[in-house]
Motif scaffolding. Structure first.
Motif, PDB file in Angstrom:
ATOM      1  N   VAL A  31      47.521  38.484  31.827  1.00 30.41           N
ATOM      2  CA  VAL A  31      46.735  39.035  30.716  1.00 30.41           C
ATOM      3  C   VAL A  31      45.650  39.978  31.244  1.00 30.41           C
ATOM      4  O   VAL A  31      45.429  41.064  30.695  1.00 30.41           O
ATOM      5  CB  VAL A  31      46.123  37.896  29.889  1.00 30.41           C
ATOM      6  N   ILE A  32      45.000  39.598  32.329  1.00 24.77           N
ATOM      7  CA  ILE A  32      43.959  40.456  32.914  1.00 24.77           C
ATOM      8  C   ILE A  32      44.565  41.781  33.390  1.00 24.77           C
ATOM      9  O   ILE A  32      43.995  42.855  33.183  1.00 24.77           O
ATOM     10  CB  ILE A  32      43.255  39.711  34.057  1.00 24.77           C
ATOM     11  N   ALA A  33      45.743  41.715  33.998  1.00 26.42           N
ATOM     12  CA  ALA A  33      46.406  42.937  34.475  1.00 26.42           C
ATOM     13  C   ALA A  33      46.794  43.842  33.313  1.00 26.42           C
ATOM     14  O   ALA A  33      46.680  45.073  33.402  1.00 26.42           O
ATOM     15  CB  ALA A  33      47.628  42.568  35.305  1.00 26.42           C
ATOM     16  N   ILE A  34      47.243  43.244  32.215  1.00 28.31           N
ATOM     17  CA  ILE A  34      47.594  44.031  31.025  1.00 28.31           C
ATOM     18  C   ILE A  34      46.360  44.745  30.478  1.00 28.31           C
ATOM     19  O   ILE A  34      46.411  45.925  30.115  1.00 28.31           O
ATOM     20  CB  ILE A  34      48.222  43.120  29.952  1.00 28.31           C
TER      21      ILE A  34
ATOM     22  N   PHE B 141      39.732  31.257  29.064  1.00 27.17           N
ATOM     23  CA  PHE B 141      39.360  31.973  27.849  1.00 27.17           C
ATOM     24  C   PHE B 141      38.957  33.374  28.266  1.00 27.17           C
ATOM     25  O   PHE B 141      37.979  33.553  28.999  1.00 27.17           O
ATOM     26  CB  PHE B 141      38.210  31.260  27.137  1.00 27.17           C
ATOM     27  N   VAL B 142      39.746  34.354  27.857  1.00 22.30           N
ATOM     28  CA  VAL B 142      39.544  35.735  28.273  1.00 22.30           C
ATOM     29  C   VAL B 142      38.897  36.501  27.117  1.00 22.30           C
ATOM     30  O   VAL B 142      39.450  36.559  26.011  1.00 22.30           O
ATOM     31  CB  VAL B 142      40.885  36.399  28.654  1.00 22.30           C
ATOM     32  N   THR B 143      37.714  37.053  27.376  1.00 22.01           N
ATOM     33  CA  THR B 143      37.031  37.903  26.407  1.00 22.01           C
ATOM     34  C   THR B 143      37.038  39.316  26.949  1.00 22.01           C
ATOM     35  O   THR B 143      36.604  39.544  28.081  1.00 22.01           O
ATOM     36  CB  THR B 143      35.580  37.438  26.191  1.00 22.01           C
ATOM     37  N   ALA B 144      37.545  40.244  26.157  1.00 22.53           N
ATOM     38  CA  ALA B 144      37.596  41.640  26.588  1.00 22.53           C
ATOM     39  C   ALA B 144      36.891  42.504  25.559  1.00 22.53           C
ATOM     40  O   ALA B 144      37.093  42.333  24.357  1.00 22.53           O
ATOM     41  CB  ALA B 144      39.049  42.095  26.748  1.00 22.53           C
TER      42      ALA B 144
ATOM     43  N   VAL C  44      36.042  42.787  31.062  1.00 21.25           N
ATOM     44  CA  VAL C  44      36.812  41.569  30.798  1.00 21.25           C
ATOM     45  C   VAL C  44      36.057  40.399  31.422  1.00 21.25           C
ATOM     46  O   VAL C  44      35.686  40.462  32.604  1.00 21.25           O
ATOM     47  CB  VAL C  44      38.233  41.669  31.403  1.00 21.25           C
ATOM     48  N   PHE C  45      35.794  39.389  30.616  1.00 19.25           N
ATOM     49  CA  PHE C  45      35.072  38.200  31.076  1.00 19.25           C
ATOM     50  C   PHE C  45      36.028  37.009  30.994  1.00 19.25           C
ATOM     51  O   PHE C  45      36.688  36.809  29.974  1.00 19.25           O
ATOM     52  CB  PHE C  45      33.854  37.940  30.192  1.00 19.25           C
ATOM     53  N   VAL C  46      36.102  36.227  32.050  1.00 21.83           N
ATOM     54  CA  VAL C  46      37.055  35.115  32.108  1.00 21.83           C
ATOM     55  C   VAL C  46      36.289  33.803  32.299  1.00 21.83           C
ATOM     56  O   VAL C  46      35.504  33.666  33.244  1.00 21.83           O
ATOM     57  CB  VAL C  46      38.058  35.308  33.254  1.00 21.83           C
ATOM     58  N   PHE C  47      36.532  32.865  31.391  1.00 21.88           N
ATOM     59  CA  PHE C  47      35.859  31.565  31.419  1.00 21.88           C
ATOM     60  C   PHE C  47      36.888  30.457  31.626  1.00 21.88           C
ATOM     61  O   PHE C  47      38.016  30.542  31.119  1.00 21.88           O
ATOM     62  CB  PHE C  47      35.167  31.271  30.078  1.00 21.88           C
ATOM     63  N   ASP C  48      36.490  29.405  32.305  1.00 19.67           N
ATOM     64  CA  ASP C  48      37.290  28.188  32.293  1.00 19.67           C
ATOM     65  C   ASP C  48      37.217  27.587  30.890  1.00 19.67           C
ATOM     66  O   ASP C  48      36.140  27.499  30.300  1.00 19.67           O
ATOM     67  CB  ASP C  48      36.752  27.178  33.309  1.00 19.67           C
ATOM     68  N   LEU C  49      38.371  27.184  30.379  1.00 18.53           N
ATOM     69  CA  LEU C  49      38.461  26.649  29.012  1.00 18.53           C
ATOM     70  C   LEU C  49      38.775  25.162  29.081  1.00 18.53           C
ATOM     71  O   LEU C  49      39.820  24.762  29.598  1.00 18.53           O
ATOM     72  CB  LEU C  49      39.552  27.410  28.243  1.00 18.53           C
ATOM     73  N   ALA C  50      37.860  24.354  28.573  1.00 14.90           N
ATOM     74  CA  ALA C  50      37.976  22.902  28.733  1.00 14.90           C
ATOM     75  C   ALA C  50      39.019  22.287  27.808  1.00 14.90           C
ATOM     76  O   ALA C  50      39.739  21.373  28.214  1.00 14.90           O
ATOM     77  CB  ALA C  50      36.619  22.248  28.482  1.00 14.90           C
ATOM     78  N   GLU C  51      39.104  22.763  26.585  1.00 16.40           N
ATOM     79  CA  GLU C  51      39.995  22.095  25.641  1.00 16.40           C
ATOM     80  C   GLU C  51      40.383  23.042  24.500  1.00 16.40           C
ATOM     81  O   GLU C  51      39.616  23.940  24.148  1.00 16.40           O
ATOM     82  CB  GLU C  51      39.299  20.845  25.058  1.00 16.40           C
TER      83      GLU C  51
ATOM     84  N   LEU D 288      50.020  43.100  24.824  1.00 17.92           N
ATOM     85  CA  LEU D 288      49.835  41.639  24.818  1.00 17.92           C
ATOM     86  C   LEU D 288      50.972  40.961  24.045  1.00 17.92           C
ATOM     87  O   LEU D 288      51.492  39.922  24.469  1.00 17.92           O
ATOM     88  CB  LEU D 288      48.481  41.284  24.204  1.00 17.92           C
ATOM     89  N   ASP D 289      51.364  41.543  22.915  1.00 18.05           N
ATOM     90  CA  ASP D 289      52.484  41.001  22.138  1.00 18.05           C
ATOM     91  C   ASP D 289      53.754  40.965  22.989  1.00 18.05           C
ATOM     92  O   ASP D 289      54.481  39.969  23.005  1.00 18.05           O
ATOM     93  CB  ASP D 289      52.740  41.851  20.889  1.00 18.05           C
TER      94      ASP D 289
END
Ligand code: ATP
Ligand code: MG
Length: 112
Positions: A73-76, A3-6, A91-98, A20-21
């Motif tokens: 996505v992070i590179a973009i 889960f990427v939050t920017a 940019v914050f990157v989380f492990d996404l469980a579901e 991104l598109d």
């Protein structure tokens, strides 16, 4: 999945969204937010309005992606959100469980 939050500059949103598109990002959530980084207390001018507090308007993107796609996505974001000036964002990157697609009941990568 990740889960990427920017948090980015509003003026960069159109460019970031287009990149991104083009890369095939299938969905994202966008919010108008206020934030502050390391230059606390610095008064800045944004579109003619002077913000007397240290909060500045930013755009927050939330993007759920497969593990294999996360680095792309992070590179973009690194490239398209950059002006080289302070306040370009984080940019914050989380492990996404579901993930669940409500309509179909699909879960995991199939639901992205
Ligand atoms: N540690 C943090 N935790 C949560 N959000 C943050 C953090 N740092 C920055 N942000 C968010 O990101 C936005 C942009 O931060 P900014 O780019 O100014 O970070 P910075 O560390 O000050 O980097 P720079 O020196 O390039 O300005 C902030 O307005 C805030 O919304
Ligand atoms: Mg800053």
């Amino acid at each position: 999945m990740k889960f990427v939050t920017a948090v980015i500059k509003p003026m960069k949103f159109t460019e970031v969204k287009a990149a991104l598109d083009k890369a095939g990002v299938s969905g994202l959530t966008v919010s108008e937010v206020s934030g502050v980084g390391r230059q606390k207390g610095q008064t800045q001018v944004y579109r003619g309005a002077e913000y007397s507090s240290n909060m500045l308007p930013k755009i927050k993107l939330e993007i759920a992606v497969s593990d294999a796609f996360a680095d792309t996505v992070i590179a973009i974001l690194r490239e398209a959100a950059s002006t080289g000036e302070i306040g370009d964002g984080k940019v914050f990157v989380f492990d996404l469980a579901e993930v669940l697609r409500v309509r179909t009941g699909e879960q995991g990568d199939l639901a992205l």
